[in-house]
Write an enzyme that holds these catalytic residues in place. Structure first.
Site, short mmCIF file in Angstrom:
data_model
loop_
_atom_site.label_atom_id
_atom_site.label_comp_id
_atom_site.label_asym_id
_atom_site.label_seq_id
_atom_site.Cartn_x
_atom_site.Cartn_y
_atom_site.Cartn_z
N GLY A 36 0.90 -1.17 -0.09
CA GLY A 36 0.02 0.00 0.09
C GLY A 36 0.79 1.40 -0.10
O GLY A 36 1.97 1.20 -0.39
N CYS A 37 0.39 2.12 0.46
CA CYS A 37 0.88 3.54 0.46
C CYS A 37 2.36 3.54 1.13
O CYS A 37 2.34 3.13 2.50
CB CYS A 37 0.24 4.59 1.15
#
Length: 181
Positions: free
Chosen positions: A22-23
């Site tokens: 993810g981020c």
């Protein structure tokens, strides 16, 4: 190149692991918060898995480059094992969601482990299977693939949440004690 140029100075004394969950801001932050001083030596966020040279954050955010926001972790294998890094990886995000983590959607947010050699590939496959058997009931969609490239993200992304205490942190990045089994 499959390593950040900034991190190669640590080789061969230390090893480098590459993960995407993810981020990259939140992934870097939770690894540093948990393992800095406990075998984690340094980190660098960047892009891996795509096909174009020198991608920018703006390009990667279009989901058209096939790059993942990723983290490279320099670690001391005498203190912190590759298996421990991956065990933590499968606990800090939801590896059962395809191309997303929480509200973040797109191929840049996919779950992936980029391996440097056959030994890392085998360990990653074993850890993934263990988590599939004991932790997650939905199918784990984490890609485990040989790393073919790495590009450092722009400087303002490095240690972003240490520099920006109120910065955005994906709500899916936390340590799970149990999955959905």
């Amino acid at each position: 190149m499959s390593y950040s140029p900034k991190l190669t100075k640590y080789l061969p004394t230390y090893r480098i692991a590459t993960v995407a969950a993810g981020c990259f801001w939140g992934v870097e932050h939770i690894y540093r918060k948990t393992f800095l001083g406990k075998g984690l030596i340094a980190t660098e966020v960047g892009y891996s898995g795509g096909d174009t040279a020198n991608p920018t954050y703006k390009q990667v955010c279009t989901s058209s480059t096939n790059y993942a926001e990723a983290l490279q972790i320099v670690y001391d294998p005498k203190v912190l094992s590759y298996e421990d890094i991956l065990d933590f990886f499968f606990r800090i995000h939801d590896p059962t969601t395809l191309n997303s983590q929480g509200p973040d959607k797109g191929t840049q947010y996919r779950s992936a482990i980029f391996t440097q050699d056959l030994e890392e590939q085998n360990v990653a496959e074993q850890v993934k299977q263990r988590f599939q058997d004991t932790f997650w009931s939905r199918p784990i969609v984490t890609d485990i693939i040989p790393i073919k490239n790495w590009y450092d993200a722009e400087d303002y992304h490095q240690k972003y949440l240490e520099k920006n205490k109120d910065g955005y942190e994906c709500p899916t990045h936390f340590v799970r004690e149990k999955g959905d089994k």
